[in-house]
Design a protein around this motif. Structure first.
Motif, PDB file in Angstrom:
ATOM      1  N   MET A  77     -40.750 100.592  -3.195  1.00 55.65           N
ATOM      2  CA  MET A  77     -41.414  99.557  -1.864  1.00 55.65           C
ATOM      3  C   MET A  77     -42.456 100.615  -1.281  1.00 55.65           C
ATOM      4  N   THR A  78     -42.338 101.955  -1.598  1.00 51.48           N
ATOM      5  CA  THR A  78     -43.531 102.799  -0.744  1.00 51.48           C
ATOM      6  C   THR A  78     -44.317 103.137  -1.425  1.00 51.48           C
ATOM      7  N   LEU A  79     -44.589 102.609  -2.795  1.00 56.30           N
ATOM      8  CA  LEU A  79     -45.779 102.958  -3.653  1.00 56.30           C
ATOM      9  C   LEU A  79     -46.972 102.036  -3.501  1.00 56.30           C
ATOM     10  N   SER A  80     -48.012 102.635  -3.807  1.00 55.02           N
ATOM     11  CA  SER A  80     -49.377 101.763  -3.628  1.00 55.02           C
ATOM     12  C   SER A  80     -49.427 100.847  -4.961  1.00 55.02           C
ATOM     13  N   THR A  81     -50.311 100.079  -4.781  1.00 56.24           N
ATOM     14  CA  THR A  81     -50.764  99.308  -5.926  1.00 56.24           C
ATOM     15  C   THR A  81     -50.585 100.082  -7.308  1.00 56.24           C
ATOM     16  N   ALA A  82     -51.518 100.972  -7.320  1.00 54.94           N
ATOM     17  CA  ALA A  82     -51.697 101.766  -8.380  1.00 54.94           C
ATOM     18  C   ALA A  82     -50.556 102.441  -8.988  1.00 54.94           C
ATOM     19  N   GLY A  83     -49.734 103.010  -7.686  1.00 52.98           N
ATOM     20  CA  GLY A  83     -48.550 103.691  -8.059  1.00 52.98           C
ATOM     21  C   GLY A  83     -47.428 102.888  -8.799  1.00 52.98           C
ATOM     22  N   LEU A  84     -47.362 101.524  -8.335  1.00 52.30           N
ATOM     23  CA  LEU A  84     -46.434 100.490  -8.843  1.00 52.30           C
ATOM     24  C   LEU A  84     -46.940 100.212 -10.343  1.00 52.30           C
ATOM     25  N   SER A  86     -48.183 101.876 -12.186  1.00 52.32           N
ATOM     26  CA  SER A  86     -47.800 103.090 -13.556  1.00 52.32           C
ATOM     27  C   SER A  86     -46.423 102.938 -14.082  1.00 52.32           C
ATOM     28  N   HIS A  87     -45.306 102.140 -13.235  1.00 51.34           N
ATOM     29  CA  HIS A  87     -44.037 101.851 -13.831  1.00 51.34           C
ATOM     30  C   HIS A  87     -44.156 100.761 -14.574  1.00 51.34           C
ATOM     31  N   LEU A  88     -45.133  99.965 -14.726  1.00 52.34           N
ATOM     32  CA  LEU A  88     -45.188  98.806 -15.497  1.00 52.34           C
ATOM     33  C   LEU A  88     -45.409  98.824 -16.995  1.00 52.34           C
ATOM     34  N   PRO A  89     -44.904  98.045 -17.768  1.00 53.12           N
ATOM     35  CA  PRO A  89     -45.401  98.314 -19.447  1.00 53.12           C
ATOM     36  C   PRO A  89     -46.666  97.819 -19.508  1.00 53.12           C
ATOM     37  N   ALA A  90     -47.459  98.327 -20.203  1.00 52.41           N
ATOM     38  CA  ALA A  90     -48.867  98.085 -20.582  1.00 52.41           C
ATOM     39  C   ALA A  90     -49.148  96.482 -20.978  1.00 52.41           C
TER      40      ALA A  90
END
Length: 90
Positions: A77-84, A86-90
């Motif tokens: 919840m506290t991550l920026s869009t870019a940070g979020l 980075s956790h998603l598959p390509a």
């Protein structure tokens, strides 16, 4: 007689927090089920803290769960869009 213990978290009892999380999981699960029935999505990526992910799984039907292509069991919840991203598959 069982003993019930509640712990304060951000000013709320965990029992109250759990109650709200379960209610939200019910609402979100219903929306996701309806979305599947209406053909609004083909695939789902679930991102939620582990305890909420479990509550959400309990609300989703078999056909909706088949559309889940990935899960991240983390509180992001506290991550920026870019940070979020980075956790998603390509």
């Amino acid at each position: 007689m069982p003993i019930t213990t509640t712990v304060s978290f951000l000013g709320l009892d965990t029992s109250e927090t759990d109650k709200h999380a379960k209610q939200f999981a019910e609402v979100l699960g219903d929306v996701m089920e309806r979305g599947r029935q209406e053909g609004r999505y083909d695939k789902l990526m679930l991102i939620a803290p582990p305890h909420f992910l479990g509550a959400l799984h309990d609300r989703l039907g078999e056909q909706t769960l088949k559309r889940v292509v990935g899960e991240v069991d983390n509180d992001l919840m506290t991550l920026s869009t870019a940070g979020l991203r980075s956790h998603l598959p390509a």
